[in-house]
Design a protein around this motif. Structure first.
Motif, PDB file in Angstrom:
ATOM      1  N   MET A 108       1.415   4.634  -2.276  1.00  0.00           N
ATOM      2  CA  MET A 108       0.130   3.922  -2.694  1.00  0.00           C
ATOM      3  C   MET A 108       0.802   2.931  -3.633  1.00  0.00           C
ATOM      4  O   MET A 108       1.754   3.134  -4.150  1.00  0.00           O
ATOM      5  N   GLU A 157      -4.357   1.292  -5.908  1.00  0.00           N
ATOM      6  CA  GLU A 157      -4.864   2.561  -5.193  1.00  0.00           C
ATOM      7  C   GLU A 157      -4.646   3.777  -5.787  1.00  0.00           C
ATOM      8  O   GLU A 157      -5.567   4.442  -5.970  1.00  0.00           O
ATOM      9  N   GLU A 184      -7.948   6.336  -6.856  1.00  0.00           N
ATOM     10  CA  GLU A 184      -7.921   7.737  -6.135  1.00  0.00           C
ATOM     11  C   GLU A 184      -7.911   8.782  -7.468  1.00  0.00           C
ATOM     12  O   GLU A 184      -8.463   9.646  -7.440  1.00  0.00           O
ATOM     13  N   GLU A 212      -7.744  -4.510  -4.982  1.00  0.00           N
ATOM     14  CA  GLU A 212      -7.614  -3.214  -4.105  1.00  0.00           C
ATOM     15  C   GLU A 212      -8.278  -2.090  -4.879  1.00  0.00           C
ATOM     16  O   GLU A 212      -8.740  -1.375  -3.943  1.00  0.00           O
ATOM     17  N   GLU A 243     -11.800  -2.540  -3.356  1.00  0.00           N
ATOM     18  CA  GLU A 243     -11.710  -2.201  -1.795  1.00  0.00           C
ATOM     19  C   GLU A 243     -11.666  -0.766  -1.747  1.00  0.00           C
ATOM     20  O   GLU A 243     -12.332  -0.384  -0.816  1.00  0.00           O
ATOM     21  N   TYR A 244     -10.689   0.058  -2.272  1.00  0.00           N
ATOM     22  CA  TYR A 244     -10.604   1.210  -2.124  1.00  0.00           C
ATOM     23  C   TYR A 244     -11.779   2.061  -2.423  1.00  0.00           C
ATOM     24  O   TYR A 244     -12.028   2.871  -1.653  1.00  0.00           O
ATOM     25  N   ARG A 253     -14.130   4.918  -0.244  1.00  0.00           N
ATOM     26  CA  ARG A 253     -13.727   6.565  -0.782  1.00  0.00           C
ATOM     27  C   ARG A 253     -15.070   6.926  -1.647  1.00  0.00           C
ATOM     28  O   ARG A 253     -15.255   8.090  -1.319  1.00  0.00           O
TER      29      ARG A 253
END
Length: 359
Positions: free
Chosen positions: A1, A5, A9, A29, A32-33, A37
């Motif tokens: 990652m 990211e 997460e 990002e 976007e992630y 998710r």
């Protein structure tokens, strides 16, 4: 990652179920992630129409009891400052990620540390503070993001992850430690409907005589508790060091390379790394200060944390500064050159009339 990211997460693993944001480089990002998710975990992702809308949506979600997060980069964080003050005044937990870019103004999209003042001194209005974590690798991005949600709930306060445009794009191995939720105070203040109970109010507007002063005094007690319990820092080779580098975030990582290389050459150099920028590790720095020891603060800005370093050391040691503003990256070679330059100077004679404060 990559770093962005890892933060996203880690937030999901820590129970974040509401994210609102607005695109801005170099943190793109993260939204976007979150956009793909969050639906997978039955969470809510909203790309807001502006930074102002995003932070106020996070405010509303937090008031309803959700673990909420928003993220942006320097100019976007400037726009969020009013609502960050609202979060602090209303005692609402939220995690705010700032991946700094060069400034002032729109600046550029390179990594910077120019938002230190904004983060640790309270960029919005009023006498408020918030916990500020400064990770220096992806492992800390992961671990400190999880911790940020816990501390936000524990103290009912906004917490900031202060990164930059280097660490957020960096890719490296790290261990995704599983999230373990600690015992936290019950959220008996959330606005979840008042059937069979008295209504609740969350606000930061206090117009009665002396009400706002009482509110402020209560908040200051909370910030004092943070200072007593939440200070985090790391030291490298400081036991015998004649000169100690003070740096945070990705610059501390660069400086550690320089310090390690100089140690191999026989130079007595160390590194002090604040992990929490508020509360700042004042006592730890003060205890390192000696008349025959020097400090150099290195930052990717024109000189911000150096003011807190000088206040902590309180005249016991000489403090120098080296910085590069506007998104210019400092190299290990530059750091070594500055350290050796300071070592070549004549020994510093302390001003004996200065009195050190009691810690």
């Amino acid at each position: 990652m990559r770093g962005n990211e890892a933060i996203a997460e880690a937030a999901i693993q820590a129970g974040c179920r509401f994210y609102s944001g607005y695109p801005i480089t170099p943190q793109n990002e993260i939204p976007e992630y979150m956009s793909w998710r969050m639906p997978e975990v039955n969470g809510v992702f909203i790309q807001a129409e502006s930074e102002l809308a995003a932070i106020n949506m996070a405010y509303g979600a937090s008031a309803a009891g959700m673990r909420s997060m928003t993220s942006s980069s320097s100019p976007g964080i400037s726009l969020k400052q009013e609502a960050i003050s609202y979060l602090a005044g209303a005692e609402l937990p939220a995690v705010i990620v700032n991946m700094q870019r060069g400034g002032p103004g729109l600046g550029n999209i390179s990594g910077s540390q120019g938002d230190y003042f904004q983060a640790v001194k309270g960029g919005g209005h009023g006498d408020y503070r918030m916990l500020v974590f400064a990770p220096y690798n992806l492992q800390e991005l992961w671990d400190l993001t999880m911790l940020a949600f816990d501390k936000a709930d524990e103290y009912r306060t906004p917490v900031m992850i202060l990164g930059d445009g280097i660490i957020d794009q960096m890719m490296e191995p790290f261990y995704p430690n599983p999230y373990v939720k600690p015992d936290l105070p019950e959220k008996n203040w959330v606005l979840d409907g008042c059937k069979n109970r008295e209504p609740r109010v969350i606000k930061s507007l206090y117009l009665g005589d002396g009400e706002l002063e009482m509110r402020n005094n209560m908040l200051q007690k909370k910030y004092k508790m943070m200072k007593n319990s939440e200070v985090r820092s790391q030291q490298y080779y400081t036991e015998d060091a004649e000169i100690i580098v003070v740096a945070f975030g990705v610059v501390a990582r660069i400086a550690l390379s320089s310090v390690t290389r100089l140690r191999r050459k026989g130079f007595k150099v160390g590194l002090f790394r604040p992990v929490t920028l508020f509360p700042f590790p004042e006592k730890e720095l003060f205890l390192l200060a000696e008349e025959d020891r020097r400090f150099i603060t290195i930052e990717m800005n024109a000189g911000q944390m150096v003011e807190d370093v000088k206040l902590a050391i309180n005249g016991r040691s000489e403090v120098s500064f080296y910085g590069r503003p506007g998104g210019s990256i400092i190299t290990p070679e530059e750091t070594e050159e500055k350290i050796l330059h300071i070592m070549d100077h004549q020994p510093w004679l302390p001003r004996t009339e200065l009195k050190c404060r009691d810690v």
